[in-house]
Motif scaffolding. Structure first.
Motif, PDB file in Angstrom:
ATOM      1  N   PRO A 186       0.391  -1.132   0.378  1.00  0.00           N
ATOM      2  CA  PRO A 186      -0.330  -0.003  -0.268  1.00  0.00           C
ATOM      3  C   PRO A 186       0.838   1.544   0.275  1.00  0.00           C
ATOM      4  O   PRO A 186       2.063   1.231   0.846  1.00  0.00           O
ATOM      5  N   ALA A 187       0.586   2.406  -0.936  1.00  0.00           N
ATOM      6  CA  ALA A 187       0.897   3.668  -0.538  1.00  0.00           C
ATOM      7  C   ALA A 187       0.601   3.921   0.209  1.00  0.00           C
ATOM      8  O   ALA A 187      -0.981   3.639   1.343  1.00  0.00           O
ATOM      9  N   PRO A 188       0.855   5.538   0.822  1.00  0.00           N
ATOM     10  CA  PRO A 188       0.506   6.193   2.020  1.00  0.00           C
ATOM     11  C   PRO A 188      -1.033   6.673   1.453  1.00  0.00           C
ATOM     12  O   PRO A 188      -1.108   6.631   0.355  1.00  0.00           O
ATOM     13  N   GLY A 189      -1.706   6.705   2.501  1.00  0.00           N
ATOM     14  CA  GLY A 189      -3.261   6.513   2.510  1.00  0.00           C
ATOM     15  C   GLY A 189      -3.828   5.292   1.953  1.00  0.00           C
ATOM     16  O   GLY A 189      -4.925   5.072   1.763  1.00  0.00           O
ATOM     17  N   GLN A 190      -3.287   4.019   2.115  1.00  0.00           N
ATOM     18  CA  GLN A 190      -4.231   3.224   1.583  1.00  0.00           C
ATOM     19  C   GLN A 190      -3.833   2.000   2.323  1.00  0.00           C
ATOM     20  O   GLN A 190      -3.317   1.678   3.159  1.00  0.00           O
ATOM     21  N   GLU A 191      -4.940   0.398   2.359  1.00  0.00           N
ATOM     22  CA  GLU A 191      -4.747  -0.525   3.130  1.00  0.00           C
ATOM     23  C   GLU A 191      -4.586  -1.258   2.595  1.00  0.00           C
ATOM     24  O   GLU A 191      -4.876  -1.561   1.228  1.00  0.00           O
ATOM     25  N   SER A 192      -3.996  -2.472   2.841  1.00  0.00           N
ATOM     26  CA  SER A 192      -4.229  -2.886   2.514  1.00  0.00           C
ATOM     27  C   SER A 192      -4.380  -4.707   2.634  1.00  0.00           C
ATOM     28  O   SER A 192      -4.523  -4.171   3.432  1.00  0.00           O
ATOM     29  N   VAL A 193      -5.407  -5.265   2.140  1.00  0.00           N
ATOM     30  CA  VAL A 193      -6.863  -6.299   2.421  1.00  0.00           C
ATOM     31  C   VAL A 193      -5.949  -7.030   2.609  1.00  0.00           C
ATOM     32  O   VAL A 193      -6.282  -8.656   3.999  1.00  0.00           O
ATOM     33  N   TRP A 194      -3.943  -7.727   2.726  1.00  0.00           N
ATOM     34  CA  TRP A 194      -3.835  -9.014   3.164  1.00  0.00           C
ATOM     35  C   TRP A 194      -3.227  -8.292   4.852  1.00  0.00           C
ATOM     36  O   TRP A 194      -2.403  -8.998   5.287  1.00  0.00           O
ATOM     37  N   ASP A 195      -3.496  -7.124   5.089  1.00  0.00           N
ATOM     38  CA  ASP A 195      -2.764  -6.873   6.742  1.00  0.00           C
ATOM     39  C   ASP A 195      -4.750  -6.627   7.473  1.00  0.00           C
ATOM     40  O   ASP A 195      -4.623  -6.512   8.503  1.00  0.00           O
ATOM     41  N   TRP A 225     -16.465  -3.554  -1.181  1.00  0.00           N
ATOM     42  CA  TRP A 225     -16.080  -2.221  -1.880  1.00  0.00           C
ATOM     43  C   TRP A 225     -15.241  -2.506  -2.560  1.00  0.00           C
ATOM     44  O   TRP A 225     -14.435  -1.585  -1.402  1.00  0.00           O
ATOM     45  N   ILE A 226     -14.097  -1.776  -3.912  1.00  0.00           N
ATOM     46  CA  ILE A 226     -13.189  -1.555  -3.791  1.00  0.00           C
ATOM     47  C   ILE A 226     -13.136  -0.021  -4.537  1.00  0.00           C
ATOM     48  O   ILE A 226     -13.562   0.082  -5.166  1.00  0.00           O
ATOM     49  N   THR A 227     -12.409   0.739  -3.265  1.00  0.00           N
ATOM     50  CA  THR A 227     -12.050   2.148  -3.951  1.00  0.00           C
ATOM     51  C   THR A 227     -10.616   2.051  -3.830  1.00  0.00           C
ATOM     52  O   THR A 227      -9.661   1.187  -3.656  1.00  0.00           O
ATOM     53  N   SER A 228     -10.308   3.442  -4.265  1.00  0.00           N
ATOM     54  CA  SER A 228      -8.089   3.905  -4.789  1.00  0.00           C
ATOM     55  C   SER A 228      -8.187   3.860  -3.395  1.00  0.00           C
ATOM     56  O   SER A 228      -6.477   2.964  -3.243  1.00  0.00           O
ATOM     57  N   ARG A 229      -8.442   3.100  -2.169  1.00  0.00           N
ATOM     58  CA  ARG A 229      -7.851   3.243  -0.643  1.00  0.00           C
ATOM     59  C   ARG A 229      -7.392   2.270  -0.242  1.00  0.00           C
ATOM     60  O   ARG A 229      -6.660   1.930   0.633  1.00  0.00           O
ATOM     61  N   VAL A 230      -7.870   0.788  -0.959  1.00  0.00           N
ATOM     62  CA  VAL A 230      -7.706  -0.417  -0.859  1.00  0.00           C
ATOM     63  C   VAL A 230      -6.848  -1.416  -1.543  1.00  0.00           C
ATOM     64  O   VAL A 230      -7.399  -0.319  -3.076  1.00  0.00           O
ATOM     65  N   VAL A 231      -5.977  -2.180  -1.772  1.00  0.00           N
ATOM     66  CA  VAL A 231      -5.177  -2.648  -2.524  1.00  0.00           C
ATOM     67  C   VAL A 231      -5.267  -3.927  -1.858  1.00  0.00           C
ATOM     68  O   VAL A 231      -5.515  -4.319  -1.235  1.00  0.00           O
TER      69      VAL A 231
END
Length: 165
Positions: free
Chosen positions: A9-18, A147-153
């Motif tokens: 993840p980039a700053p401001g994003q979350e990884s679903v693997w976390d 729900w996928i947004t640009s904030r999740v990877v």
């Protein structure tokens, strides 16, 4: 086992693997808007996010935020090993009917009591779902309601080859 192609993840994003397993429920203060048949079916800043390893967040919206008559109970249930037994709704608005596109846990398992009086929706069955003004991309596969947004990877469970994740 997570895939080798986990996205950092980039700053401001979350990884679903976390995200944890079993899932975690947390409040979201962002505005969530759902449109079906050119009508706003729900608008709220009191949504809950369910976060589970490998899945984009599923948003649960307060029952009271839905347009009167837009949730029509239908038969059948499914069982989630974490949340318990789910009951389903057709979502109806603007001359459209999205069959079994909403679900709720009327008596969720311990630890998921916050989901009472909340309804999750399949974003791919709606005309549009937004979170904080951003249009949501539905989780692949048609079974999960992420729900996928640009904030999740991801990568995200649901598409071909992800069954074993």
């Amino acid at each position: 086992m997570p895939p080798a192609s986990r996205v950092t993840p980039a700053p401001g994003q979350e990884s679903v693997w976390d995200y944890p397993r079993p899932p975690r429920v947390e409040a979201s203060g962002e505005e969530v808007v759902v449109v079906l048949g050119d009508e706003v079916v729900s608008r709220t800043r009191s949504a809950l996010r369910v976060l589970e390893t490998s899945h984009p967040p599923a948003f649960y919206l307060p029952y009271a935020s839905f347009l009167d008559g837009s949730l029509v109970p239908v038969g059948g249930t499914t069982f989630c090993e974490f949340k318990g037994s789910a009951s389903y709704f057709d979502v109806v608005a603007g001359g459209r009917r999205a069959a079994r596109a909403g679900w709720t846990y009327r008596q969720p398992s311990p630890g998921f009591e916050a989901l009472v009086d909340h309804v999750a929706l399949m974003p791919g069955a709606m005309d549009e779902c937004t979170v904080g003004g951003e249009v949501v991309v539905p989780q692949a596969g048609g079974f999960y309601g992420g729900w996928i947004t640009s904030r999740v990877v991801g990568p995200f469970k649901g598409g071909p080859g992800t069954t074993g994740w």
